[in-house]
Design a protein around this motif. Structure first.
Motif, PDB file in Angstrom:
ATOM      1  N   UNK A 265      -8.019   6.352  -9.055  1.00  0.00           N
ATOM      2  CA  UNK A 265      -7.070   5.244  -9.025  1.00  0.00           C
ATOM      3  C   UNK A 265      -7.680   4.015  -9.698  1.00  0.00           C
ATOM      4  N   UNK A 266      -8.930   3.750  -9.408  1.00  0.00           N
ATOM      5  CA  UNK A 266      -9.632   2.607 -10.014  1.00  0.00           C
ATOM      6  C   UNK A 266      -9.648   2.705 -11.529  1.00  0.00           C
ATOM      7  N   UNK A 267      -9.979   3.869 -12.032  1.00  0.00           N
ATOM      8  CA  UNK A 267     -10.102   4.067 -13.478  1.00  0.00           C
ATOM      9  C   UNK A 267      -8.777   3.842 -14.192  1.00  0.00           C
ATOM     10  N   UNK A 268      -7.704   4.413 -13.653  1.00  0.00           N
ATOM     11  CA  UNK A 268      -6.417   4.343 -14.333  1.00  0.00           C
ATOM     12  C   UNK A 268      -5.641   3.052 -14.032  1.00  0.00           C
TER      13      UNK A 268
ATOM     14  N   UNK B 139     -14.204  -0.734  -5.330  1.00  0.00           N
ATOM     15  CA  UNK B 139     -14.294  -1.303  -3.985  1.00  0.00           C
ATOM     16  C   UNK B 139     -13.055  -2.099  -3.607  1.00  0.00           C
ATOM     17  N   UNK B 140     -12.177  -2.361  -4.592  1.00  0.00           N
ATOM     18  CA  UNK B 140     -10.911  -3.049  -4.318  1.00  0.00           C
ATOM     19  C   UNK B 140      -9.753  -2.067  -4.166  1.00  0.00           C
ATOM     20  N   UNK B 141     -10.048  -0.762  -4.210  1.00  0.00           N
ATOM     21  CA  UNK B 141      -9.041   0.263  -3.911  1.00  0.00           C
ATOM     22  C   UNK B 141      -9.196   0.597  -2.430  1.00  0.00           C
ATOM     23  N   UNK B 142      -8.352   0.009  -1.621  1.00  0.00           N
ATOM     24  CA  UNK B 142      -8.474   0.071  -0.163  1.00  0.00           C
ATOM     25  C   UNK B 142      -7.604   1.199   0.385  1.00  0.00           C
ATOM     26  N   UNK B 143      -8.212   2.062   1.179  1.00  0.00           N
ATOM     27  CA  UNK B 143      -7.476   3.154   1.810  1.00  0.00           C
ATOM     28  C   UNK B 143      -6.849   2.668   3.107  1.00  0.00           C
ATOM     29  N   UNK B 144      -5.536   2.793   3.203  1.00  0.00           N
ATOM     30  CA  UNK B 144      -4.812   2.361   4.410  1.00  0.00           C
ATOM     31  C   UNK B 144      -4.044   3.568   4.945  1.00  0.00           C
ATOM     32  N   UNK B 145      -4.654   4.234   5.892  1.00  0.00           N
ATOM     33  CA  UNK B 145      -4.047   5.446   6.427  1.00  0.00           C
ATOM     34  C   UNK B 145      -3.278   5.151   7.709  1.00  0.00           C
ATOM     35  N   UNK B 146      -2.480   6.134   8.133  1.00  0.00           N
ATOM     36  CA  UNK B 146      -1.661   5.977   9.330  1.00  0.00           C
ATOM     37  C   UNK B 146      -2.548   5.822  10.567  1.00  0.00           C
ATOM     38  N   UNK B 147      -2.218   4.862  11.407  1.00  0.00           N
ATOM     39  CA  UNK B 147      -2.925   4.668  12.674  1.00  0.00           C
ATOM     40  C   UNK B 147      -1.901   4.614  13.796  1.00  0.00           C
ATOM     41  N   UNK B 148      -2.387   4.758  15.030  1.00  0.00           N
ATOM     42  CA  UNK B 148      -1.458   4.857  16.157  1.00  0.00           C
ATOM     43  C   UNK B 148      -0.969   3.501  16.650  1.00  0.00           C
ATOM     44  N   UNK B 149      -1.570   2.411  16.177  1.00  0.00           N
ATOM     45  CA  UNK B 149      -1.071   1.074  16.520  1.00  0.00           C
ATOM     46  C   UNK B 149      -1.351   0.127  15.362  1.00  0.00           C
ATOM     47  N   UNK B 150      -0.407  -0.739  15.096  1.00  0.00           N
ATOM     48  CA  UNK B 150      -0.554  -1.676  13.979  1.00  0.00           C
ATOM     49  C   UNK B 150      -1.690  -2.660  14.213  1.00  0.00           C
ATOM     50  N   UNK B 151      -2.140  -2.807  15.465  1.00  0.00           N
ATOM     51  CA  UNK B 151      -3.172  -3.790  15.763  1.00  0.00           C
ATOM     52  C   UNK B 151      -4.572  -3.307  15.383  1.00  0.00           C
ATOM     53  N   UNK B 152      -4.656  -2.091  14.850  1.00  0.00           N
ATOM     54  CA  UNK B 152      -5.920  -1.605  14.288  1.00  0.00           C
ATOM     55  C   UNK B 152      -6.063  -1.956  12.803  1.00  0.00           C
ATOM     56  N   UNK B 153      -4.988  -2.429  12.197  1.00  0.00           N
ATOM     57  CA  UNK B 153      -5.004  -2.681  10.756  1.00  0.00           C
ATOM     58  C   UNK B 153      -5.972  -3.808  10.354  1.00  0.00           C
ATOM     59  N   UNK B 154      -6.054  -4.922  11.092  1.00  0.00           N
ATOM     60  CA  UNK B 154      -7.016  -5.953  10.680  1.00  0.00           C
ATOM     61  C   UNK B 154      -8.440  -5.421  10.529  1.00  0.00           C
ATOM     62  N   UNK B 155      -8.898  -4.644  11.490  1.00  0.00           N
ATOM     63  CA  UNK B 155     -10.243  -4.074  11.395  1.00  0.00           C
ATOM     64  C   UNK B 155     -10.350  -3.075  10.259  1.00  0.00           C
ATOM     65  N   UNK B 156      -9.296  -2.290  10.067  1.00  0.00           N
ATOM     66  CA  UNK B 156      -9.304  -1.290   8.994  1.00  0.00           C
ATOM     67  C   UNK B 156      -9.489  -1.969   7.632  1.00  0.00           C
ATOM     68  N   UNK B 157      -8.775  -3.067   7.418  1.00  0.00           N
ATOM     69  CA  UNK B 157      -8.873  -3.785   6.137  1.00  0.00           C
ATOM     70  C   UNK B 157     -10.197  -4.532   6.017  1.00  0.00           C
ATOM     71  N   UNK B 158     -10.620  -5.154   7.118  1.00  0.00           N
ATOM     72  CA  UNK B 158     -11.877  -5.910   7.086  1.00  0.00           C
ATOM     73  C   UNK B 158     -13.074  -5.005   6.822  1.00  0.00           C
TER      74      UNK B 158
END
Length: 552
Positions: free
Chosen positions: A223-226, A232-251
């Motif tokens: 993805x980075x190449x194309x 390091x700016x290609x961030x993986x955001x996978x499904x989690x069981x609560x939206x309140x885990x997203x801040x830590x996932x991104x950080x």
């Protein structure tokens, strides 16, 4: 000067741009930055107030009375900044503003065009909403390639160019689907989405790649190449069981560091302790409770988004897992309450409009009252409880609302403007309360009667947000109160019913509120009304368990 982060989306909608944007805002706020958020909606409606919940989902309401996109609810749940009218605008509002200016002659006879007049107006609205903040995160609705979104994207491109270096960053959220038959994650949709964005003149500084699983290093590198975005700016955001885990996932993947570097900001490190505590509470409940939500939009949980989240927040603050079952009120009308409501620890009837399913909601309120099950009625849920009590306790057998039965003989719920036709009496009301063709919207403060359940929950005063037209009819309240119902809060001027309840001698926990408390609930603090409701459900469950044990 305010710096900007624009969040765009590609491939498909409903990937979670609002939650991703709000999560980034939460991280930046935890780093000591003053953050606000804006949502730009590309539809031509002036606001979502008249749009069906089946199509658009919940309408969120702000303190200043704006009917907005539901993403503003996410914004308030993730950051401390309160949203206002200026935090959400639509294509309809932009064109309306430009046309008014043209009619007033403000364009000096020039031909009014999308560029520069529409795009300039969009930028003006963005700057207006961002004023006074360190960072404004601007979510652009729709997906790249939509005709409707093009003016917003062009305005964002122009704003970043005019603002200069280190003043704006772009984040693009896209889909990396897993093709089960091939057993592979496919990066091509993301590649094409970024290519489309770059054709417009916008190069993203970070990609948020949505998938049902973490994206492996090889796919991230591809993805980075194309996409011409650093790996390091290609961030993986996978499904989690609560939206309140997203801040830590991104950080944990360094998104906030990437954005701060691009904006030339050097705030303190992020402190996500509060989010860690919330997630721990969600993952480790000590108790469990089942609540039945009797509504009419049960197939689309987006219609009750803030309400679902408010119950989740109450679970966090009572160390319990709140299980919500949605029951279509039309099913109660068809089958009755027998076999449908017995298993629940509490019953909640939410707001809504129109007559469909109303009698089922009235039956649900009656069942909760007669069987001493904790009951919370919100907006319409309060009105149906009032109708039920009037019919079955106060002796007003034909009690109804003029919303459902315009010719009802006993309109215990009606528009204020309809009251003047009863006994020739005209209620006192100010201009803000002419509700016949509009709504009571936004926050209002009311005093609470001492010694009531409401006073135990709120204290002496309550300030909550409203979105409704119909009110409890004051001409019938004395008779209904005489039959045992308690009106524990009224508006200061018109004396409109804000909270009704049953005394504890008649019911352990039974309350209806005319406002929408769910709009003010946050995961960090919860909401006192929902916390009290969940506690009542837990107590009812324990009581029933003890009764069953004694019977055994």
């Amino acid at each position: 000067m305010t710096k900007f982060v624009f969040v765009t989306g590609g491939v498909v909608s409903s990937l979670g741009k609002g939650i991703a944007a709000a999560s980034l805002a939460a991280i930046l706020e935890s780093r000591g930055l003053k953050v606000t958020m804006l949502k730009l909606d590309p539809y031509i409606n002036v606001d979502p107030g008249t749009m069906s919940p089946f199509q658009h989902g919940e309408v969120f309401v702000t303190d200043d009375g704006a009917e907005t996109d539901l993403d503003l609810g996410h914004y308030e749940r993730f950051i401390s900044t309160k949203m206002r009218k200026i935090n959400n605008f639509t294509t309809g509002q932009i064109y309306e503003s430009v046309i008014r200016k043209e009619r007033r002659g403000e364009y000096l006879g020039k031909t009014v065009q999308v560029i520069p007049h529409i795009t300039n107006e969009i930028q003006s609205f963005i700057y207006r909403g961002a004023e006074g903040y360190d960072v404004a995160i601007v979510e652009i609705g729709g997906t790249v390639g939509d005709i409707e979104s093009l003016p917003f994207l062009e305005a964002a491109r122009q704003l970043s160019l005019r603002a200069g270096r280190n003043m704006a960053a772009f984040i693009h959220l896209t889909l990396v689907p897993f093709i089960a038959s091939a057993g592979e994650l496919k990066t091509k949709p993301t590649q094409h989405s970024v290519q489309k964005l770059r054709e417009i003149g916008i190069s993203p500084h970070a990609l948020l790649c949505r998938a049902d699983r973490p994206i492996p290093e090889d796919e991230r590198a591809k993805i980075s190449l194309f996409s011409n975005v650093p790996k390091d700016a290609v961030i993986s955001v996978w499904d989690v069981d609560t939206i309140y885990k997203i801040p830590n996932l991104l950080h944990n993947q360094g998104l906030d560091a990437i954005i701060c570097k691009e904006l030339n900001l050097s705030p303190p490190p992020a402190d996500l302790t509060v989010w860690n505590k919330l997630v721990h509470a969600l993952d480790n409940p000590e108790k469990e409770v089942s609540i039945c939500m009797v509504g009419k939009y049960v197939d689309l949980t987006e219609s009750y988004k803030s309400l679902i989240e408010a119950l989740c927040h109450a679970g966090i603050h009572t160390n319990s897992r709140v299980n919500i079952d949605f029951l279509d009120s039309e099913e109660i009308e068809e089958k009755g309450t027998a076999g449908l409501l017995e298993k629940y620890d509490a019953i909640l009837v939410p707001g809504g409009f129109g007559s469909r399913g109303v009698e089922g909601k009235i039956q649900a309120a009656q069942y909760a009252r007669e069987h001493k099950i904790p009951y919370l009625g919100i907006c319409l849920g309060m009105q149906v409880a009032l109708i039920e009590y009037a019919r079955n306790v106060a002796g007003l057998k034909n009690a109804n609302s003029t919303e459902f039965a315009p010719d009802t003989e006993q309109p215990v719920v009606a528009l204020i403007t309809e009251w003047q036709n009863q006994d020739g009496k005209i209620e006192q009301r100010d201009k803000e309360s002419e509700l016949g063709g509009t709504m009571r919207l936004g926050a209002q403060t009311c005093a609470i009667e001492p010694g009531t359940l409401a006073s135990e929950i709120y204290g002496n005063v309550v300030t909550e947000r409203h979105r409704h037209r119909y009110e409890a009819n004051n001409h019938y309240l004395d008779r209904i109160k005489g039959a045992g119902l308690v009106v524990s809060a009224c508006t200061p001027n018109e004396k409109l019913c804000e909270i009704m309840e049953l005394p504890k001698s008649a019911h352990p926990w039974y309350m209806g509120v005319q406002y929408h408390p769910e709009f003010k609930s946050t995961p960090r603090e919860g909401h006192p009304l929902f916390i009290a409701f969940v506690k009542a459900a837990l107590k009812h469950k324990e009581t029933q368990h003890n009764v069953q044990e004694r019977a055994a």
